[in-house]
Scaffold this motif. Sequence first.
Motif, PDB file in Angstrom:
ATOM      1  N   UNK A  20       0.746  -1.409   0.270  1.00  0.00           N
ATOM      2  CA  UNK A  20       0.313  -0.155   0.372  1.00  0.00           C
ATOM      3  C   UNK A  20       0.897   0.763   0.097  1.00  0.00           C
ATOM      4  N   UNK A  21       0.471   2.330  -0.623  1.00  0.00           N
ATOM      5  CA  UNK A  21       1.247   3.624  -0.665  1.00  0.00           C
ATOM      6  C   UNK A  21       2.128   3.792   1.069  1.00  0.00           C
ATOM      7  N   UNK A  22       3.030   3.952   0.982  1.00  0.00           N
ATOM      8  CA  UNK A  22       3.436   4.926   2.530  1.00  0.00           C
ATOM      9  C   UNK A  22       2.958   6.240   2.863  1.00  0.00           C
ATOM     10  N   UNK A  23       3.111   5.931   4.069  1.00  0.00           N
ATOM     11  CA  UNK A  23       3.037   7.576   4.879  1.00  0.00           C
ATOM     12  C   UNK A  23       4.189   7.821   4.701  1.00  0.00           C
ATOM     13  N   UNK A  24       5.112   8.834   3.997  1.00  0.00           N
ATOM     14  CA  UNK A  24       6.214   9.487   4.678  1.00  0.00           C
ATOM     15  C   UNK A  24       5.711  10.757   5.490  1.00  0.00           C
ATOM     16  N   UNK A  25       7.601  11.648   5.984  1.00  0.00           N
ATOM     17  CA  UNK A  25       7.521  12.563   6.941  1.00  0.00           C
ATOM     18  C   UNK A  25       7.945  13.656   6.401  1.00  0.00           C
ATOM     19  N   UNK A  26       7.341  14.580   5.522  1.00  0.00           N
ATOM     20  CA  UNK A  26       8.330  15.801   4.569  1.00  0.00           C
ATOM     21  C   UNK A  26       8.546  16.509   6.418  1.00  0.00           C
ATOM     22  N   UNK A  27      10.317  16.491   5.828  1.00  0.00           N
ATOM     23  CA  UNK A  27      10.856  17.569   6.503  1.00  0.00           C
ATOM     24  C   UNK A  27      10.808  18.716   5.690  1.00  0.00           C
ATOM     25  N   UNK A  28      11.262  19.779   6.438  1.00  0.00           N
ATOM     26  CA  UNK A  28      11.502  21.142   5.928  1.00  0.00           C
ATOM     27  C   UNK A  28      12.213  21.440   6.914  1.00  0.00           C
ATOM     28  N   UNK A  29      12.919  22.807   6.700  1.00  0.00           N
ATOM     29  CA  UNK A  29      14.046  23.852   7.435  1.00  0.00           C
ATOM     30  C   UNK A  29      12.960  24.206   8.540  1.00  0.00           C
ATOM     31  N   UNK A  37       9.298  23.978  11.088  1.00  0.00           N
ATOM     32  CA  UNK A  37       8.758  23.490  10.958  1.00  0.00           C
ATOM     33  C   UNK A  37       8.504  22.446  11.837  1.00  0.00           C
ATOM     34  N   UNK A  38       7.756  21.403  11.848  1.00  0.00           N
ATOM     35  CA  UNK A  38       7.589  20.169  12.608  1.00  0.00           C
ATOM     36  C   UNK A  38       7.702  19.622  10.814  1.00  0.00           C
ATOM     37  N   UNK A  39       7.828  18.224  10.909  1.00  0.00           N
ATOM     38  CA  UNK A  39       7.751  17.544  10.068  1.00  0.00           C
ATOM     39  C   UNK A  39       6.098  17.049   9.798  1.00  0.00           C
ATOM     40  N   UNK A  40       5.406  16.703   8.425  1.00  0.00           N
ATOM     41  CA  UNK A  40       4.031  16.638   7.852  1.00  0.00           C
ATOM     42  C   UNK A  40       3.772  16.038   7.528  1.00  0.00           C
ATOM     43  N   UNK A  41       3.351  15.228   7.536  1.00  0.00           N
ATOM     44  CA  UNK A  41       2.795  13.582   6.992  1.00  0.00           C
ATOM     45  C   UNK A  41       2.279  14.381   5.751  1.00  0.00           C
TER      46      UNK A  41
END
Length: 263
Positions: free
Chosen positions: A67-76, A78-82
């Motif tokens: 199934x499609x994974x859920x990734x965490x988008x890590x930005x410079x 703010x907190x990481x977002x799904x």
Amino acid sequence: MVRGFWGPREESAEALAGRWKLTLDRLAGLLPVAGSDSDSGSRASGARPSAFRDPGSRSGADVPLTSPWTWRNVTASGPAAELRPDEASLLAALRAAQAADGWSDRTGCALRLVAEGAPGWKIEVSGLAGGTPEFLLQSMVIGVSSPDEAETPDAELLSTVAELWEPDFGGVTDDDVLDALEDDAGFAPDEPSVGWIGYLSPGRAALLPEDLAAAAREDVSGGGALLVLAARDDTEDVLRANLWLREAGALRPLPRPMDRAAL
């Protein structure tokens, strides 16, 4: 880690979202235990996923279907977002990166995505692409953390980067190899190099000596060559291979200021 680098190549956010989606889909097939999705619990308990025929894989073999994974988008900031790995979500993340303070279309658009799956498994994918800088290479880097006894499909991962991102050069390497290249062989941090498996774009592959053993070379769909140069833990052989390739001219840097994506 699996790395690919190239020079300036302007691309739209839509085109980059398509490349990102194909990359994440391929990773889910190659490393099904490494990601986070609704089936992660069943995989950790030993259940086998179904499979599909990946038309882009090196061997054409069946690849586990997840199934499609859920990734965490890590930005410079703010907190990481799904983030779900569909084109709409990836396009939104790329456009958010473009809207951030200090972004320049010349530099390119950066994303850093992280997924964790079964115990001991973690994947981090970092990309900088779509820009036209004259001195900064564009890049795609995939880091895989795994249990000590696990095997990772190094060649298939590098082939994924080569086929989907069309780099100028790349390789499968680690910190020990990178340190040795810099300290013992005099390679600059941004100088082209390869690991125990390497990739060279068509222009670089054309500079390979004719006596390169056929068993060590495999042509990549879309152009270029994958080279199996040493065992994973043989840093000395990796160093010798890089020096040999540099002497042959296959690892010469792109001329600065850069005006092309590949040699």
